[in-house]
Motif scaffolding. Structure first.
Motif, PDB file in Angstrom:
ATOM      1  N   PHE A 177      -7.942   3.482  -7.403  1.00 57.34           N
ATOM      2  CA  PHE A 177      -7.317   4.800  -7.288  1.00 57.34           C
ATOM      3  C   PHE A 177      -5.846   4.566  -6.970  1.00 57.34           C
ATOM      4  O   PHE A 177      -5.508   3.837  -6.033  1.00 57.34           O
ATOM      5  CB  PHE A 177      -8.008   5.599  -6.183  1.00 57.34           C
ATOM      6  N   LEU A 178      -4.945   5.155  -7.755  1.00 52.47           N
ATOM      7  CA  LEU A 178      -3.499   4.999  -7.537  1.00 52.47           C
ATOM      8  C   LEU A 178      -2.952   6.201  -6.776  1.00 52.47           C
ATOM      9  O   LEU A 178      -3.096   7.348  -7.222  1.00 52.47           O
ATOM     10  CB  LEU A 178      -2.769   4.884  -8.876  1.00 52.47           C
ATOM     11  N   TYR A 179      -2.311   5.910  -5.655  1.00 55.85           N
ATOM     12  CA  TYR A 179      -1.681   6.980  -4.872  1.00 55.85           C
ATOM     13  C   TYR A 179      -0.662   6.327  -3.951  1.00 55.85           C
ATOM     14  O   TYR A 179      -0.485   5.103  -3.973  1.00 55.85           O
ATOM     15  CB  TYR A 179      -2.750   7.739  -4.075  1.00 55.85           C
ATOM     16  N   ASP A 180       0.014   7.097  -3.129  1.00 57.98           N
ATOM     17  CA  ASP A 180       1.026   6.505  -2.269  1.00 57.98           C
ATOM     18  C   ASP A 180       0.405   5.630  -1.192  1.00 57.98           C
ATOM     19  O   ASP A 180      -0.763   5.761  -0.840  1.00 57.98           O
ATOM     20  CB  ASP A 180       1.901   7.601  -1.641  1.00 57.98           C
ATOM     21  N   GLN A 181       1.200   4.740  -0.651  1.00 61.57           N
ATOM     22  CA  GLN A 181       0.711   3.715   0.269  1.00 61.57           C
ATOM     23  C   GLN A 181       0.002   4.277   1.498  1.00 61.57           C
ATOM     24  O   GLN A 181      -1.053   3.775   1.901  1.00 61.57           O
ATOM     25  CB  GLN A 181       1.880   2.833   0.732  1.00 61.57           C
ATOM     26  N   LEU A 182       0.585   5.292   2.109  1.00 68.53           N
ATOM     27  CA  LEU A 182       0.001   5.820   3.337  1.00 68.53           C
ATOM     28  C   LEU A 182      -1.358   6.463   3.093  1.00 68.53           C
ATOM     29  O   LEU A 182      -2.275   6.327   3.902  1.00 68.53           O
ATOM     30  CB  LEU A 182       0.950   6.828   3.985  1.00 68.53           C
ATOM     31  N   THR A 183      -1.487   7.158   1.974  1.00 68.06           N
ATOM     32  CA  THR A 183      -2.773   7.779   1.656  1.00 68.06           C
ATOM     33  C   THR A 183      -3.820   6.713   1.364  1.00 68.06           C
ATOM     34  O   THR A 183      -4.980   6.829   1.780  1.00 68.06           O
ATOM     35  CB  THR A 183      -2.636   8.718   0.447  1.00 68.06           C
ATOM     36  N   ILE A 184      -3.417   5.668   0.653  1.00 72.32           N
ATOM     37  CA  ILE A 184      -4.346   4.569   0.371  1.00 72.32           C
ATOM     38  C   ILE A 184      -4.791   3.919   1.677  1.00 72.32           C
ATOM     39  O   ILE A 184      -5.982   3.649   1.881  1.00 72.32           O
ATOM     40  CB  ILE A 184      -3.686   3.528  -0.556  1.00 72.32           C
ATOM     41  N   TYR A 185      -3.851   3.694   2.579  1.00 72.48           N
ATOM     42  CA  TYR A 185      -4.205   3.100   3.878  1.00 72.48           C
ATOM     43  C   TYR A 185      -5.184   3.995   4.629  1.00 72.48           C
ATOM     44  O   TYR A 185      -6.168   3.519   5.203  1.00 72.48           O
ATOM     45  CB  TYR A 185      -2.943   2.876   4.714  1.00 72.48           C
ATOM     46  N   LYS A 186      -4.903   5.292   4.652  1.00 67.22           N
ATOM     47  CA  LYS A 186      -5.768   6.238   5.364  1.00 67.22           C
ATOM     48  C   LYS A 186      -7.185   6.220   4.808  1.00 67.22           C
ATOM     49  O   LYS A 186      -8.173   6.163   5.565  1.00 67.22           O
ATOM     50  CB  LYS A 186      -5.192   7.657   5.243  1.00 67.22           C
ATOM     51  N   ASN A 187      -7.311   6.242   3.499  1.00 64.69           N
ATOM     52  CA  ASN A 187      -8.648   6.266   2.893  1.00 64.69           C
ATOM     53  C   ASN A 187      -9.381   4.931   3.070  1.00 64.69           C
ATOM     54  O   ASN A 187     -10.600   4.918   3.248  1.00 64.69           O
ATOM     55  CB  ASN A 187      -8.544   6.647   1.416  1.00 64.69           C
ATOM     56  N   TYR A 188      -8.640   3.841   3.021  1.00 63.70           N
ATOM     57  CA  TYR A 188      -9.251   2.537   3.305  1.00 63.70           C
ATOM     58  C   TYR A 188      -9.806   2.508   4.735  1.00 63.70           C
ATOM     59  O   TYR A 188     -10.910   2.006   4.978  1.00 63.70           O
ATOM     60  CB  TYR A 188      -8.225   1.433   3.115  1.00 63.70           C
ATOM     61  N   SER A 189      -9.045   3.066   5.678  1.00 62.41           N
ATOM     62  CA  SER A 189      -9.473   3.081   7.079  1.00 62.41           C
ATOM     63  C   SER A 189     -10.795   3.827   7.263  1.00 62.41           C
ATOM     64  O   SER A 189     -11.578   3.510   8.163  1.00 62.41           O
ATOM     65  CB  SER A 189      -8.393   3.727   7.956  1.00 62.41           C
ATOM     66  N   GLN A 190     -11.037   4.789   6.389  1.00 58.86           N
ATOM     67  CA  GLN A 190     -12.262   5.587   6.473  1.00 58.86           C
ATOM     68  C   GLN A 190     -13.412   4.988   5.674  1.00 58.86           C
ATOM     69  O   GLN A 190     -14.564   5.405   5.833  1.00 58.86           O
ATOM     70  CB  GLN A 190     -11.979   7.016   5.984  1.00 58.86           C
ATOM     71  N   HIS A 191     -13.111   4.009   4.816  1.00 64.74           N
ATOM     72  CA  HIS A 191     -14.142   3.435   3.937  1.00 64.74           C
ATOM     73  C   HIS A 191     -14.006   1.919   3.855  1.00 64.74           C
ATOM     74  O   HIS A 191     -13.988   1.343   2.761  1.00 64.74           O
ATOM     75  CB  HIS A 191     -14.043   4.052   2.540  1.00 64.74           C
ATOM     76  N   LYS A 192     -13.916   1.256   5.009  1.00 64.38           N
ATOM     77  CA  LYS A 192     -13.693  -0.190   5.031  1.00 64.38           C
ATOM     78  C   LYS A 192     -14.864  -0.986   4.454  1.00 64.38           C
ATOM     79  O   LYS A 192     -14.691  -2.114   3.992  1.00 64.38           O
ATOM     80  CB  LYS A 192     -13.403  -0.651   6.457  1.00 64.38           C
TER      81      LYS A 192
END
Length: 260
Positions: A177-192
């Motif tokens: 999924f391509l999106y801005d860095q902060l959003t990618i970080y946030k979603n990764y934090s919720q789905h590690k």
């Protein structure tokens, strides 16, 4: 003829009064679906970085701020038709958008990043540009535009909402999924357990966010002045400390330029 004239004048005075009253209100459009920048509390109250930004701007201008929650695709049309005075909604400044609206000076910088499925073996953007690879993008986002222009071999899946893109990756239906860095970080934090965040920039240049305004809007000078002042006096640092503490720490550890 005299009664008609009196009514007409009365109507003009009333409209003039309404216009002055409306000028005291600053109507700010944003899509409240992009935490921690634009979101709603459980009771529906708007919150996030952009909301605090809008309130600080309104205070500086001496104008009451009303947040208008508008779907992403409707933000620019609402601005152009006068439903709102400006847009503060994590909007990237692009040449295409500048054809029909103006932007303030940049208040934030970012780059696209990749949220990859843990089993996809995706390590770089080049890994996504392969036959059989599926890339999720939010409709109209810069990630959508990038994929369309730079990933011709991939199968690009377009969705209306960020959450749908994330779900595709989490479930393994999309490789990235391509999106801005902060959003990618946030979603990764919720789905590690199911995802990997590839935060290193892969574009040649940073993307910049700005406040969107109508063409030749006099308010632009005041907005630009506020952004300059807010960067110098620590206002933007206070937003980061309030909403983005963990993300800033991670970016610093990776040696990636932070947002503000």
């Amino acid at each position: 003829m005299v009664p008609f004239l009196m009514v007409f004048i009365s109507g003009c005075n009333e409209n003039s009064s309404q216009t002055k009253e409306e000028k005291k209100v600053l109507k700010v459009g944003m899509e409240l679906a992009y935490p921690p920048f634009e979101m709603s509390e459980k009771d529906g109250t708007p919150s996030g970085v952009s909301v605090d930004f809008a309130k600080a701007l309104g205070k500086k201008l001496g104008r009451e701020v009303i947040i208008e929650n508008i779907a992403w695709d409707g933000l620019i049309p609402s601005l152009k038709t006068g439903k709102i005075d400006l847009i503060i909604s994590s909007m990237t400044i692009t040449q295409e958008r500048k054809k029909s609206i103006d932007f303030s000076i940049p208040y934030a910088q970012s780059s696209l990043a990749i949220l990859a499925n843990k089993n996809s073996e995706i390590k770089t953007i080049e890994d996504l540009n392969q036959e059989g690879k599926k890339v999720a993008v939010k409709k109209g986002s810069t990630g959508h535009l990038y994929a369309k222009d730079n990933l011709p071999k991939a199968d690009v899946l377009v969705f209306d909402k960020e959450s749908a893109c994330v779900l595709e990756v989490v479930q393994g239906k999309a490789d990235g999924f391509l999106y801005d860095q902060l959003t990618i970080y946030k979603n990764y934090s919720q789905h590690k357990d199911t995802t990997v965040a590839l935060l290193q920039p892969f574009q040649k240049d940073f993307e910049y966010w700005g406040v969107a305004l109508r063409k030749d809007e006099p308010l632009k000078k005041e907005v630009d002045a506020f952004i300059k002042e807010a960067k110098e006096d620590g206002t933007f640092d206070s937003f980061a400390n309030k909403y983005l503490t963990d993300a800033k720490k991670t970016f610093d550890e990776l040696g990636i330029a932070f947002f503000f």
